[in-house]
Each structure stands twice: as C-alpha cells, then as structure tokens.
Scaffold this motif. Structure first.
Motif, PDB file in Angstrom:
ATOM      1  N   UNK A 147      25.757 -23.800  77.635  1.00 19.39           N
ATOM      2  CA  UNK A 147      24.500 -23.939  77.594  1.00 19.39           C
ATOM      3  C   UNK A 147      23.717 -24.445  78.531  1.00 19.39           C
ATOM      4  N   UNK A 148      23.969 -25.845  78.832  1.00 16.22           N
ATOM      5  CA  UNK A 148      23.636 -25.991  80.354  1.00 16.22           C
ATOM      6  C   UNK A 148      23.629 -25.900  81.344  1.00 16.22           C
ATOM      7  N   UNK A 149      25.129 -25.609  81.719  1.00 16.31           N
ATOM      8  CA  UNK A 149      25.433 -24.771  82.505  1.00 16.31           C
ATOM      9  C   UNK A 149      24.400 -23.874  83.267  1.00 16.31           C
ATOM     10  N   UNK A 150      24.675 -22.902  81.906  1.00 20.18           N
ATOM     11  CA  UNK A 150      23.323 -21.424  82.470  1.00 20.18           C
ATOM     12  C   UNK A 150      22.337 -21.768  82.817  1.00 20.18           C
ATOM     13  N   UNK A 151      21.424 -23.027  82.170  1.00 19.92           N
ATOM     14  CA  UNK A 151      20.086 -23.495  83.087  1.00 19.92           C
ATOM     15  C   UNK A 151      20.297 -24.334  83.900  1.00 19.92           C
ATOM     16  N   UNK A 152      21.431 -24.968  84.419  1.00 20.71           N
ATOM     17  CA  UNK A 152      21.385 -25.764  85.747  1.00 20.71           C
ATOM     18  C   UNK A 152      21.524 -23.974  86.383  1.00 20.71           C
ATOM     19  N   UNK A 153      22.483 -23.149  85.997  1.00 22.77           N
ATOM     20  CA  UNK A 153      22.410 -22.107  87.413  1.00 22.77           C
ATOM     21  C   UNK A 153      20.988 -21.460  87.251  1.00 22.77           C
ATOM     22  N   UNK A 154      20.504 -21.420  86.539  1.00 23.08           N
ATOM     23  CA  UNK A 154      19.107 -20.861  86.672  1.00 23.08           C
ATOM     24  C   UNK A 154      18.176 -22.068  87.509  1.00 23.08           C
ATOM     25  N   UNK A 155      18.551 -23.172  87.158  1.00 20.17           N
ATOM     26  CA  UNK A 155      17.226 -24.202  87.629  1.00 20.17           C
ATOM     27  C   UNK A 155      17.505 -24.055  89.851  1.00 20.17           C
ATOM     28  N   UNK A 156      18.945 -24.122  89.454  1.00 18.15           N
ATOM     29  CA  UNK A 156      19.605 -24.197  90.613  1.00 18.15           C
ATOM     30  C   UNK A 156      18.921 -22.733  92.213  1.00 18.15           C
ATOM     31  N   UNK A 157      18.829 -22.112  91.606  1.00 19.41           N
ATOM     32  CA  UNK A 157      18.844 -20.403  92.252  1.00 19.41           C
ATOM     33  C   UNK A 157      17.369 -20.178  91.955  1.00 19.41           C
ATOM     34  N   UNK A 158      16.214 -21.238  91.483  1.00 20.37           N
ATOM     35  CA  UNK A 158      14.561 -20.669  91.202  1.00 20.37           C
ATOM     36  C   UNK A 158      14.445 -21.530  92.894  1.00 20.37           C
ATOM     37  N   UNK A 159      15.089 -23.198  92.256  1.00 20.67           N
ATOM     38  CA  UNK A 159      14.689 -23.928  94.167  1.00 20.67           C
ATOM     39  C   UNK A 159      14.868 -23.646  94.513  1.00 20.67           C
ATOM     40  N   UNK A 160      16.125 -23.102  94.991  1.00 18.12           N
ATOM     41  CA  UNK A 160      16.950 -22.611  96.511  1.00 18.12           C
ATOM     42  C   UNK A 160      16.214 -21.454  96.868  1.00 18.12           C
ATOM     43  N   UNK A 161      16.019 -20.689  96.407  1.00 17.94           N
ATOM     44  CA  UNK A 161      14.910 -19.321  96.093  1.00 17.94           C
ATOM     45  C   UNK A 161      13.768 -19.639  96.854  1.00 17.94           C
ATOM     46  N   UNK A 162      12.866 -20.801  96.412  1.00 17.98           N
ATOM     47  CA  UNK A 162      11.535 -21.357  97.039  1.00 17.98           C
ATOM     48  C   UNK A 162      12.008 -22.265  98.028  1.00 17.98           C
ATOM     49  N   UNK A 163      13.180 -22.456  98.573  1.00 17.63           N
ATOM     50  CA  UNK A 163      13.024 -23.177  99.667  1.00 17.63           C
ATOM     51  C   UNK A 163      13.548 -22.118 100.509  1.00 17.63           C
ATOM     52  N   UNK A 164      14.248 -21.375  99.995  1.00 18.88           N
ATOM     53  CA  UNK A 164      14.651 -20.380 101.476  1.00 18.88           C
ATOM     54  C   UNK A 164      13.202 -19.689 101.406  1.00 18.88           C
ATOM     55  N   UNK A 165      12.218 -18.996 100.366  1.00 22.40           N
ATOM     56  CA  UNK A 165      10.899 -18.045 100.899  1.00 22.40           C
ATOM     57  C   UNK A 165      10.310 -18.842 102.089  1.00 22.40           C
ATOM     58  N   UNK A 166      10.028 -20.266 101.597  1.00 22.08           N
ATOM     59  CA  UNK A 166       9.097 -21.389 101.892  1.00 22.08           C
ATOM     60  C   UNK A 166       9.515 -21.534 103.517  1.00 22.08           C
ATOM     61  N   UNK A 167      11.166 -21.966 103.870  1.00 21.35           N
ATOM     62  CA  UNK A 167      11.498 -22.084 105.180  1.00 21.35           C
ATOM     63  C   UNK A 167      11.201 -20.699 106.214  1.00 21.35           C
ATOM     64  N   UNK A 168      11.443 -19.347 106.157  1.00 21.53           N
ATOM     65  CA  UNK A 168      10.569 -18.005 106.162  1.00 21.53           C
ATOM     66  C   UNK A 168       9.300 -18.200 106.881  1.00 21.53           C
ATOM     67  N   UNK A 169       8.057 -19.076 106.438  1.00 20.31           N
ATOM     68  CA  UNK A 169       6.718 -18.802 106.366  1.00 20.31           C
ATOM     69  C   UNK A 169       6.528 -18.661 107.458  1.00 20.31           C
TER      70      UNK A 169
END
Length: 425
Positions: free
Chosen positions: A403-425
């Motif tokens: 359960x913990x790792x699934x939550x970690x995967x979710x948050x890692x992907x969320x923050x990484x995508x936010x970072x990538x989208x922000x860098x593309x602005x």
C-alpha cells in the motif's frame, strides 16, 4: 515512448483524482526509522528467561549482579571480538547504545583531549568532520551539536569518494574525522570495497589526531544469499601505523531488542586504555546481566549468523516487494525514480528527479504515509539536488508495504510530471 504535454496534463489529472481519494481516507503507515518488526523481536524472546542464578555469580568470578567489570564481562568481549574480527583486549562492551559510545569518544576528544587537555579539539578555532552522503542523520546531528562543521562527501557504489577525501584531509588540519557505515550503508546499502578501506587506512592526514568512526551497524544483517563482507579496517591500519585513528562500533540493537541490547567498541589497545579511563568517571559498569544473557543466547558468531538468517526470512519478502512494485510501475528506463536493491541492511534509498524529494514526502504525509524528512541523509538536511528519500520498511507488513509503495509511486509520478510540465513552460 515520450508523452506529449497534453498527455502529461491528462495523466496528471488522473493521478490527482486518485490522490484526492486517498486524502479522504488516509493511510496509517510509518516508514520513518529502521525499527525491527514485532515478528523480529519475537525471535529473541527466549533470551528473557535464559539465565540461571549460576550464570550470574561464581566463587572464582565477579558477581555480574554487582558493580565492576567496567569494560565488559569476558564472555561478551570474546563474542564481540569475533563479530568485529579483533582481539578481546581490543573490545569494550557497553550498554544498549553504540551511538552513546560514539558520542563518548567524540565528546571526550572534543573537550578532554586524548593525550592531554591541550589536545582537546575545542581549543581550536574550527573543527570539521567528513560526512559521506547520503548517510546516517543521527551521525550528522551528533557532530553538528558537538560543534563540528560538516562537510558532505559523495557516496559511490564502493564507499565514499576517496579522491575527494584524500585531497581534503591532506590539506586541512581542522578536519578531524570521517563517519563510515562500511557494511550495507545507511541508507544506500553500499559495502565498502577493499580499496576504499585500504585508502582510508593509509591516507596522509594533516590532522595527526584524525579519527575514522567505523559504525558497523549492519555487519551481520544479510538479506540475500550473497553475504557482503568488509575488510578489517583496524588490522589494515596497523600495517600502515595508523591504528590510533580507527574506532569501531556495533550493537545487537537490530539483532535482539533495540531498547535492551548490547553495544561494543573496538580499537587499538592505546585507545581502549584511554576511553576506559574516560568511562570510569561515568559508570562503574554497564549491565553485565544483559551482557551474559546475550552471550548465552547468541553464543558465538556461528550461532549469531544462524539467528540472523531467521531475521532475513522475515525481511527479504518486504525488500523484494518494494523492488518488484517499483520495477513494475516505473520500469528500467524511467527518469522519474531510481531505487536501491540492497543485499543487506535496513533501508531502501530513492533518488528522485532533482527538486522533487521534499514535495513528494509532503504529499505522502498528507495521505498518511510517514517517511523520514527528504534529504535528511545529508549534513544539515541540505541536499542541493533535493532528490533523496529514505525508506525504512522493516516494521510494517508486506501488505502495508504494498500500500505504501503504491502511494509513493503515485506521488513520485505526480510531482515528476508537475516538474516536467513546469520546465516546458
């Protein structure tokens, strides 16, 4: 296949919807500290009733219930000499905390001096300590509070970056020591190579009173069939005439009971004599009853390793689960996350995209998954890349880890995508 910005935005919306559902009904999962699970603690419960009155006193020996025997009962000194691979007269057996012994050595050298009071480090304007990073936050906190300036040293796959270490210690007399966790390092799981041990022992240091704080906390904490072994730093240093710089430590904290274990210090005879005198002003003797209890239960190194195999049977499925879940989620080519797959020890280290670690840990806390603070494995908690997270999975079940790792995967992907989208602005 690379995602377009539109695909990333859509994926991010999906992840946020899942995250919001978790937030409505948060987890209660704690992966903060390296704590043995209850099933591990149960392995040592027979030790609690193992002693007989005859074990505690004999006409020809000290009464282990009473004062005295400052450096440890002979049986315990012999036991830890096998673990540390040194002689029994190079061992002091203490109470339950190896950290306490480490603090005693450093505080005494800081304020008392080893040869005389004029050699006390506190008399110098600046004193510094090398901190291989990622490393153990409690090491760093102790030296910081004692007044040292902390210098991060990059950790490699074979130990600290020795090119960096050698240059620093050869040119700065204010650098007084280095922290080392040589076997299954906290948190990366790295075991020091023979070359690293040899270079630590023979390197030229401008400070003649330089110390190596050798915390072999995970010396027998193997998880897999491959059992990693580190070269004996004290014996190596003797061949170069530098044995006074070596201070070795270990304990049974993650072998029996952390709150009621036994710790040991290993060093050359000159160092042992000095720290014995220091300890004589602090205690008339540590818990000899507990020392005897441990020796009777663990017996010797052979039986100790058999006991640790039982720990590995309980822990290996947890570490395997983490590796499999991350692998299935991110795959081998992911730029969002790297994770360690240690052969022993207590931790898994995550390397995120730069600038993402603190945000990931914050998001996890909001849905009830508690991790050690991001970048805590660096001096002062400062990591310029903000990409370090430590997982301590030992105290929870495999199901909870999933359960913990699934939550970690979710948050890692969320923050990484936010970072990538922000860098593309």
């Amino acid at each position: 296949m690379r995602q377009t910005n539109e695909e990333k935005i859509n994926r991010l919306e999906e992840l946020k919807e899942t995250y919001d559902r978790f937030k409505e009904k948060p987890f209660q999962l704690n992966l903060k500290r390296g704590v043995p699970g209850k099933d591990q603690l149960a392995l040592s419960e027979p030790m609690l009733n193992i002693l007989t009155p005859e074990d505690l006193y004999q006409e020809t020996e000290a009464d282990f219930r009473n004062y005295g025997v400052l450096t440890g009962i002979p049986e315990a000194k012999q036991f830890f000499s096998e673990v540390l691979e040194i002689t029994a007269d190079e061992v002091i057996v203490g109470g339950n905390s190896s950290l306490q012994l480490m603090y005693t050595v450093l505080a005494s050298k800081m304020f008392l001096g080893q040869s005389d009071k004029n050699s006390a480090w506190a008399k110098e304007k600046v004193v510094k300590f090398l901190c291989p990073s990622p490393g153990y936050d409690r090491h760093f906190n102790a030296t910081e509070k004692l007044g040292f300036e902390l210098i991060p040293i990059e950790m490699t796959s074979t130990g600290p970056d020795m090119d960096q270490v050698e240059i620093l210690v050869a040119n700065d007399a204010s650098i007084k020591g280095i922290w080392c966790i040589p076997t299954y390092s906290n948190p990366t799981g790295v075991t020091y190579s023979n070359e690293v041990v040899d270079r630590l022992a023979k390197m030229k240091t401008l400070a003649q009173d330089f110390v190596i704080m050798w915390d072999n906390a995970y010396v027998v904490h193997h998880l897999k069939e491959k059992k990693e072994h580190v070269q004996n730093v004290l014996e190596t240093s003797k061949s170069y005439g530098t044995e006074k710089r070596v201070w070795m430590f270990c304990s049974t904290s993650k072998i029996t009971f952390p709150g009621a274990g036994v710790a040991a210090l290993g060093a050359c005879k000159e160092n042992i004599d000095w720290v014995t005198e220091v300890l004589s002003d602090q205690t008339i003797g540590f818990d000899k009853v507990n020392q005897k209890r441990h020796v009777k239960f663990l017996k010797d190194k052979k039986h100790l390793l058999q006991h640790m195999e039982k720990h590995a049977e309980l822990l290996k499925p947890k570490f395997d689960s983490i590796s499999n879940l991350f692998g299935n989620y991110f795959g081998e080519e992911s730029t969002m996350l790297e994770w360690t797959e240690p052969n022993g020890g207590y931790f898994v280290h995550l390397t995120t995209m730069d600038g993402c670690a603190d945000r990931i840990v914050e998001l996890l806390a909001d849905i009830g998954v508690s991790l050690t603070e991001a970048n805590a494995s660096y001096p002062y908690g400062v990591n310029p890349r903000n990409n370090s997270i430590r997982l301590a999975p030992t105290s929870i079940s495999v199901e909870e880890i999933e359960a913990a790792v699934k939550a970690i995967c979710l948050c890692v992907e969320m923050v990484s995508l936010e970072k990538e989208l922000d860098s593309n602005k």
